[in-house]
Design a protein around this motif. Structure first.
Motif, short mmCIF file in Angstrom:
data_model
loop_
_atom_site.label_atom_id
_atom_site.label_comp_id
_atom_site.label_asym_id
_atom_site.label_seq_id
_atom_site.Cartn_x
_atom_site.Cartn_y
_atom_site.Cartn_z
N SER A 31 0.09 -9.56 -2.23
CA SER A 31 0.18 -10.48 -1.09
C SER A 31 -0.87 -10.19 -0.02
O SER A 31 -0.74 -10.67 1.11
N GLY A 32 -1.87 -9.39 -0.35
CA GLY A 32 -2.90 -9.07 0.63
C GLY A 32 -2.64 -7.74 1.32
O GLY A 32 -1.56 -7.16 1.19
N GLY A 33 -3.65 -7.24 2.03
CA GLY A 33 -3.49 -5.98 2.76
C GLY A 33 -3.90 -4.75 1.97
O GLY A 33 -3.64 -3.63 2.40
N GLY A 34 -4.53 -4.94 0.82
CA GLY A 34 -4.97 -3.81 0.00
C GLY A 34 -4.11 -3.67 -1.25
O GLY A 34 -3.15 -4.43 -1.44
N GLY A 35 -4.46 -2.69 -2.09
CA GLY A 35 -3.72 -2.51 -3.33
C GLY A 35 -4.23 -1.31 -4.10
O GLY A 35 -5.15 -0.60 -3.64
N GLY A 36 -3.63 -1.08 -5.24
CA GLY A 36 -3.89 0.12 -6.02
C GLY A 36 -5.11 0.04 -6.94
O GLY A 36 -5.58 1.07 -7.41
N PHE A 37 -5.58 -1.17 -7.23
CA PHE A 37 -6.79 -1.27 -8.04
C PHE A 37 -8.00 -1.09 -7.13
O PHE A 37 -8.78 -2.02 -6.90
N ALA A 38 -8.14 0.11 -6.58
CA ALA A 38 -9.18 0.40 -5.59
C ALA A 38 -9.32 1.91 -5.49
O ALA A 38 -8.46 2.65 -5.98
N THR A 39 -10.39 2.36 -4.86
CA THR A 39 -10.59 3.79 -4.64
C THR A 39 -9.48 4.34 -3.74
O THR A 39 -8.88 5.36 -4.02
N CYS A 40 -9.24 3.64 -2.62
CA CYS A 40 -8.15 4.07 -1.74
C CYS A 40 -7.51 2.86 -1.07
O CYS A 40 -8.02 1.74 -1.16
N THR A 41 -6.38 3.11 -0.43
CA THR A 41 -5.69 2.04 0.26
C THR A 41 -4.89 2.64 1.41
O THR A 41 -4.69 3.85 1.47
N VAL A 42 -4.46 1.78 2.34
CA VAL A 42 -3.72 2.22 3.52
C VAL A 42 -2.41 1.45 3.58
O VAL A 42 -2.40 0.22 3.45
N VAL A 43 -1.29 2.18 3.75
CA VAL A 43 0.04 1.54 3.79
C VAL A 43 0.85 2.10 4.96
O VAL A 43 0.53 3.16 5.50
N ASP A 44 1.95 1.41 5.29
CA ASP A 44 2.86 1.91 6.32
C ASP A 44 3.55 3.18 5.83
O ASP A 44 3.86 3.32 4.64
N GLU A 45 3.85 4.06 6.77
CA GLU A 45 4.50 5.33 6.45
C GLU A 45 5.80 5.14 5.66
O GLU A 45 6.08 5.88 4.72
N ARG A 46 6.60 4.11 6.02
CA ARG A 46 7.89 3.92 5.35
C ARG A 46 7.75 3.59 3.86
O ARG A 46 8.70 3.71 3.10
N MET A 47 6.54 3.20 3.42
CA MET A 47 6.35 2.81 2.03
C MET A 47 6.01 3.99 1.12
O MET A 47 5.90 3.84 -0.09
N VAL A 48 5.81 5.17 1.72
CA VAL A 48 5.29 6.31 0.96
C VAL A 48 6.42 7.27 0.59
O VAL A 48 7.26 7.60 1.42
N HIS A 49 6.46 7.69 -0.67
CA HIS A 49 7.46 8.66 -1.14
C HIS A 49 6.75 9.84 -1.78
O HIS A 49 5.93 9.65 -2.68
N ARG A 50 7.08 11.07 -1.33
CA ARG A 50 6.49 12.27 -1.94
C ARG A 50 7.00 12.46 -3.35
O ARG A 50 8.18 12.29 -3.62
N MET A 51 6.10 12.84 -4.26
CA MET A 51 6.48 13.06 -5.66
C MET A 51 7.02 14.47 -5.83
O MET A 51 6.45 15.42 -5.29
N PRO A 52 8.08 14.63 -6.64
CA PRO A 52 8.54 15.98 -6.93
C PRO A 52 7.50 16.75 -7.76
O PRO A 52 6.72 16.14 -8.48
N GLU A 53 7.52 18.08 -7.62
CA GLU A 53 6.70 18.95 -8.47
C GLU A 53 6.96 18.58 -9.92
O GLU A 53 8.07 18.27 -10.30
N GLY A 54 5.93 18.66 -10.73
CA GLY A 54 6.18 18.48 -12.16
C GLY A 54 6.04 17.05 -12.64
O GLY A 54 6.02 16.81 -13.84
N LEU A 55 5.95 16.09 -11.73
CA LEU A 55 5.67 14.72 -12.17
C LEU A 55 4.17 14.48 -12.07
O LEU A 55 3.56 14.76 -11.05
N SER A 56 3.58 13.96 -13.15
CA SER A 56 2.14 13.70 -13.15
C SER A 56 1.85 12.41 -12.39
O SER A 56 2.74 11.58 -12.16
N PHE A 57 0.59 12.22 -12.02
CA PHE A 57 0.19 10.97 -11.36
C PHE A 57 0.42 9.77 -12.29
O PHE A 57 0.76 8.68 -11.84
N GLU A 58 0.21 9.98 -13.58
CA GLU A 58 0.45 8.87 -14.52
C GLU A 58 1.93 8.48 -14.51
O GLU A 58 2.29 7.31 -14.52
#
Ligand SMILES: [Zn+2]
Ligand SMILES: [Zn+2]
Length: 351
Positions: A123-150
């Motif tokens: 819907s606009g505002g950036g996305g993941g098919f890019a080098t980097c992107t910027v999102v609101d803090e509430r949208m971000v979740h830390r990954m647990p140890e042991g989970l790969s980026f894939e």
């Protein structure tokens, strides 16, 4: 930086765009891996569906061309003023829902039902098919140890499946039918296994997808080109399943889902539809059945990642191809149109 932008159906371009800047309350992420979703494919083949065209989206204030990609993981590189939940270096996944925060649905916490619902990467505002992107803090979740980026790139589609099962009436020991074993249908099979379904019946035309469904936990698979799926499901369950999940978007299948449930059974519509689907209302009325819909997810990303640490929704079993951003059209979208054996294609973000 490099990004893949949607211009119109059959016209997605990888091009150089300005790198987005971090702002107060926002988080900048170097993207690692991004999945190509069924809805991305819809936008490519027959869009626009979610992509704003002609007028900007009310929350992103952007319209096509827009950067695509809403299923992604990455590393925080910069945080804006006031951000406390994450710090540079954190490995994260993004919950890509755009919601206004003040409509009736948002005020009751059901942000996925927002009047202005949108998705970062559609819907606009950036996305993941890019080098980097910027999102609101509430949208971000830390990954647990042991989970790969894939693995992290699979959290978003797995969240749809977990939400679908969680909002359904299925109980441990219950019976389920899943119509359609594409990526989301297969993830629903795993979510049903996690939920303790005693029987998981999958109806699917493709032999490869039926085999994958069986591998992921389907207790039986049915080829609807070879037999009457509804009759078979009734026979297998002694009258019908407790819950049927519609994951094809094919109008005739909705009717079959309803007919395959027993009295007071439930049909959960997970698909997004391109056209109308009809059914005879008496099939619902005379059996006191329920038909309901679900969209996306809410409040579930951390739980999905916990399930992943226990082996559910494994990237090893679901990712069928890994490609570079430069090849996204030919090796990604066109491959998904051409080759039915793919489940999830992941795109590696450029350095
Ligand atoms: Zn998606
Ligand atoms: Zn809202």
């Amino acid at each position: 930086m490099k990004a893949a932008r949607w211009y119109k159906a059959k016209d997605i371009r990888v091009e150089d765009v300005p790198e987005p800047a971090v702002a107060p309350g926002r988080v900048k992420i170097k993207v690692a891996w991004t999945g190509i979703c069924g809805s991305d494919l819809h936008e490519y083949v027959a869009g626009p569906i979610f992509v704003p065209v002609g007028a900007p989206h009310p929350l992103s204030h952007e319209q096509a061309p827009i950067i695509m990609g809403h299923e992604f993981s990455g590393t925080v590189t910069e945080i804006g003023a006031g951000v406390t939940r994450v710090a540079p270096g954190d490995r994260v996944v993004v919950e890509p829902i755009l919601a206004c925060g003040h409509c009736a649905a948002c005020r009751s916490g059901k942000y996925n039902l927002c009047d202005s619902l949108g998705f970062h990467g559609l819907s606009g505002g950036g996305g993941g098919f890019a080098t980097c992107t910027v999102v609101d803090e509430r949208m971000v979740h830390r990954m647990p140890e042991g989970l790969s980026f894939e693995q992290g790139a699979l959290v978003e589609p797995a969240a749809v499946a977990v939400h679908a099962v969680r909002l359904s009436s299925l109980k441990v020991g219950g019976t389920a039918a899943v119509f359609g074993a594409g990526p989301i249908g297969l993830l629903i099979v795993e979510a049903l296994r996690a939920a303790g379904a005693a029987a998981i019946h999958v109806v699917e035309l493709s032999a490869q997808r039926r085999a994958k469904a069986a591998e992921l936990g389907a207790t039986s698979v049915i080829d609807p080109s070879q037999e009457d799926a509804v009759a078979r499901l009734r026979e297998l369950t002694g009258g019908g399943v407790d819950v049927a999940y519609e994951v094809t978007g094919v109008p005739a299948v909705l009717r079959q889902c309803i007919d395959s449930t027993h009295f007071e059974g439930e049909t959960v519509i997970v698909s997004i539809w391109e056209k109308d689907a009809s059914f005879q209302p008496n099939t619902v009325v005379l059996k006191e059945r329920v038909v309901k819909g679900i969209i996306a997810y809410r409040d579930i990303f951390p739980a999905v990642m916990q399930l992943m640490t226990r082996g559910y929704f494994s990237a090893d079993r679901l990712v069928t191809k890994r490609i570079r951003l430069d090849d996204i059209v030919e090796e990604g979208f066109e491959a998904l149109v051409r080759e039915k054996q793919h489940i999830k294609i992941l795109v590696e973000s450029p350095a």
